[in-house]
Design an enzyme around this catalytic site. Structure first.
Site, PDB file in Angstrom:
ATOM      1  N   LEU A 176       0.798  -1.220   0.000  1.00  0.00           N
ATOM      2  CA  LEU A 176       0.000   0.000   0.000  1.00  0.00           C
ATOM      3  C   LEU A 176       0.829   1.268   0.000  1.00  0.00           C
ATOM      4  CD1 LEU A 176      -2.787  -0.970   2.575  1.00  0.00           C
ATOM      5  CD2 LEU A 176      -2.675  -1.409   0.121  1.00  0.00           C
ATOM      6  N   ASP A 231      -2.629  -8.574  10.569  1.00  0.00           N
ATOM      7  CA  ASP A 231      -1.745  -8.779   9.412  1.00  0.00           C
ATOM      8  C   ASP A 231      -0.329  -9.106   9.902  1.00  0.00           C
ATOM      9  OD1 ASP A 231      -1.034  -8.918   6.752  1.00  0.00           O
ATOM     10  OD2 ASP A 231      -0.642  -6.768   6.562  1.00  0.00           O
TER      11      ASP A 231
END
Length: 769
Positions: free
Chosen positions: A184, A334
């Site tokens: 990202l 995550d």
């Protein structure tokens, strides 16, 4: 015009089954095959980049679908691109006979080119050595923090747009190139004007739009797959939950708040480090946090000293994950190896708090109960847990489900809990979940992923490592100290069967709670470096949170005290009888000693006060005391994981019930000496609880003795009343009476003049103490 050309080219690709290959020149002097999908990707990228940004910042399936319904060409282009890229990878491998290294390298490139959503998928499986070969793992690991960066000029432009001023007005310096690139965004090392070193994460331009389109494509594919395979799991819903968390991850302000909360909750844990967040410098697309010097947890090579350190830090991670999922319910969603660093001072640092999740208290307790029932092979109760956890409907047919679960878990536990792979278990359970229409909630997927990632990291260093073996000690201590009615009921159900305490399970729980992942941690707010509370079993039983299990132990000690005096009386009576009998036999003429004969007859009329349950109670208490002594003498020396709650230690000990009264007294004296020595190591509150124990046990035992005397009195009165009606002779009544005494057969044979009965019947060890 560009959109029309892309659509026409897409149709051509579909007709050709998504891929053709053509001989091209990649670089000067190099030849190879390039998928046509790659050309299409490059062709449509210009038009895609010129479109407007998304008009929403929070994801829902309805909003996302409505946005892309007005852009069918872009959706078609993406479908073609994904199909062509993945199709070319499958076809090339079979047609050209690529080596595993080449296939793994090309898969990594394809996922990278497809964008953030597919990079996230690659990251999810990059830590599973039980799913992929080492060659693929090595390549996909690069997706964690070694992705191709975007240009620094674009990054500086994003920073300036977010701050409204030049980056050099905020940062004294920034590294000229990114130090890491993720799915990202990418990270630069910076220095603030106060001299603090910081990590500056800058979001990739256009990443939100890319993710929203890929989620739409994946969701449509999930709908088709679910209908085709008739799956019970709601795949589109799982993708929606994943997408919603991804969109939250795109707001760096939320990530900073997540990091602050994570630090508040877990930075007190031994071996855990959470970096500081600079929320005043964080915007939607720029995140500023403390710079961490360290290396990835999975970077150790076999045979190096760092291997053992990795295992130690994995156990730190297991404990932290359990605190997240089962204690506070706020967890890092995550935890791939790129987000776990080994710091210079040997701590486990957590990074990237964009994806977090929450589990409510009911589910947390249900997960603890399920773990306990799994370890102790309580499959009937495990089926009830699945209903509580929302994985089974309440009207499920448990008569069919329990045998199926028994088959799955019995096979998984065949080698013992110590050899149970978390990944294998979740995989094998999938077939049963499909057959009985289990519903897979999002927390289950993230729980499995979190534990699987940690197990995967550890497997690189230790092929025999199993994460459940490290998780159970934490669960054991939590069960012994939890104050909720639900877990207390679970504890009682595990420990008591038919009103009798299962001492082996009690020993297992106490022993496991003293292993490294079960030890108590430094309290929140305590100064850095302050020692944690004692972790041995005795300290646990005396702790304020352990009042429930302490009451159980007091009750069992009282029962044992009551049993001990009765067993001792029986032993004394039997010993006296043996001595008198030996004297009579040695005299040669038993009839010449009427006094001894009468005394023997009197002893045979004394009713037996104890039974086998009393002996078992004393045996169990002695084993429990030995457990306390062992865990106290070497608090964390036990490194082996006992195979479930019912597995006893291999070391068999001679219990006090089979020894003489003198041996029992000696054991008691030894216990008192140990207690005095241990008392010197207790703190003031623990000493107070220890001082109260003898009085509580004495009161419990006296209550039992009084109750027993009352029962005996009323029973004796009833017996006398019935005997008064009997007119039988003493000689005729004696055998009947003696049949109710422990020595009936002995007395009967003596009264009838038999002196050849076996001497072994009179050994004290036969009757026990």
């Amino acid at each position: 015009m560009i959109g029309k050309q892309a659509y026409q080219k897409g149709r051509a690709l579909f007709k050709s089954r998504y891929y053709y290959y053509r001989h091209v020149t990649h670089r000067q002097g190099e030849t190879g095959f390039r998928p046509l999908g790659e050309e299409l990707r490059r062709f449509v990228s210009t038009s895609a980049s010129n479109e407007e940004e998304l008009n929403f910042t929070e994801y829902t399936a309805e909003i996302n679908s409505a946005y892309w319904e007005t852009r069918p060409v872009a959706v078609t282009q993406r479908l073609v691109e994904v199909g062509a890229s993945l199709g070319s990878w499958f076809a090339t491998g079979s047609m050209l006979g690529e080596s595993p290294q080449e296939r793994a390298s090309r898969l990594k490139r394809i996922l990278t080119q497809l964008g953030p959503a597919y990079i996230k998928i690659g990251q999810a499986i990059s830590s599973r050595p039980d799913v992929l070969s080492p060659v693929f793992l090595g390549e996909l690991e690069k997706l964690q923090d070694r992705l191709p960066p975007f240009s620094t000029d674009e990054a500086l432009k994003v920073i300036e747009e977010e701050y409204g001023k030049s980056p050099d007005k905020v940062f004294q310096s920034l590294s000229p190139e990114p130090v890491a690139a993720a799915s990202l965004g990418q990270v630069y090392k910076g220095v603030l004007y106060d001299g603090s070193e910081v990590a500056v994460k800058v979001q990739r331009p256009g990443v939100a739009k890319s993710i929203s389109l890929d989620v739409l494509v994946l969701r449509r594919l999930a709908i088709q797959v679910r209908a085709w395979r008739k799956l019970n799991t709601n795949l589109p819903l799982l993708i929606d939950e994943w997408a919603a968390s991804l969109f939250k991850e795109l707001d760096y302000r939320q990530e900073a708040q997540n990091g602050i909360k994570f630090k508040e909750l877990y930075s007190h844990l031994d071996g855990v480090y959470v970096p500081k967040m600079y929320s005043e410098l964080t915007t939607r697309r720029v995140l500023v946090m403390e710079w961490i010097d360290g290396e990835r947890l999975s970077s150790a090579t076999a045979g190096s000293r760092d291997v053992l350190d990795d295992i130690r830090l994995v156990e730190v991670g297991v404990r932290c994950s359990l605190e997240q999922l089962l204690e506070y319910g706020f967890y890092h969603a995550d935890p791939h190896p790129g987000n776990l660093l080994r710091t210079r001072d040997g701590k486990l640092a957590y990074l990237d708090f964009g994806m977090v999740g929450e589990v409510d208290e009911k589910i947390r307790r249900g997960l603890i109960r399920a773990t306990l029932h799994l370890v102790n092979r309580e499959y009937q109760s495990l089926a009830d847990d699945f209903i509580t956890l929302g994985m089974l409907p309440e009207d499920s047919d448990k008569e069919k489900i329990v045998p199926a679960l028994t088959g799955v878990f019995a096979e998984a536990l065949a080698g013992g809990v110590n050899n149970l792979s978390f990944g294998d278990l979740s995989s094998n359970l999938g077939r049963t979940m499909y057959e009985f229409q289990f519903q897979i909630p999002s927390y289950y997927t993230l729980l499995v992923r979190s534990m699987s990632v940690l197990e995967g990291i550890a497997l690189r260093s230790d092929p025999n490592y199993k994460v459940l073996a490290s998780a159970y000690p934490w669960v054991a201590r939590r069960l012994l100290t939890d104050t909720s009615p639900e877990l207390r009921d679970t504890l009682l159900a595990l420990l008591y069967k038919d009103g009798k305490l299962n001492f082996k399970r009690m020993q297992s729980l106490l022993t496991q709670s003293t292993r490294s992942t079960g030890l108590p941690q430094r309290p929140k707010g305590a100064p850095e470096g302050s020692p944690p509370p004692r972790g041995d079993a005795l300290a646990l039983l005396l702790s304020p949170k352990a009042n429930f299990i302490r009451d159980i132990v007091i009750n069992e000690l009282g029962k044992g005290t009551d049993a001990a005096w009765r067993v001792s009386v029986d032993s004394i009576v039997m010993g006296a009888y043996n001595e008198l009998y030996s004297t009579m036999v040695s005299s040669g003429d038993p009839q010449s000693l009427p006094f001894l004969r009468n005394l023997l007859e009197f002893l045979t009329q004394i009713p037996k006060l104890s039974d086998d349950e009393d002996v078992e109670q004393i045996d169990g208490l002695q084993a429990l005391v030995q457990t306390l002594q062992k865990t106290s003498a070497a608090q964390q020396a036990s490194s082996s994981f006992s195979d479930g709650g019912e597995t006893e230690t291999k070391e068999k000990t001679e219990t006090s019930s089979r020894c003489t009264l003198e041996d029992q007294i000696q054991s008691f004296v030894s216990f008192v000496e140990w207690s005095i020595k241990e008392a010197q190591t207790l703190d003031q509150e623990e000493r107070l609880q220890a001082a109260k124990l003898p009085f509580d046990v004495a009161q419990n035992a006296s209550n039992r003795i009084i109750a027993r005397a009352v029962r005996w009195f009323f029973t004796e009165e009833s017996t006398k009343e019935s005997q008064s009606r009997s007119q039988t002779t003493v000689v005729r009544s004696m055998p009947q009476m003696r049949q109710t005494t422990p020595h009936a057969s002995i007395q009967k044979r003596y009264m009838f003049g038999s002196d050849d009965f076996p001497k072994s019947m009179f050994r004290p060890t036969h009757f026990g103490i």
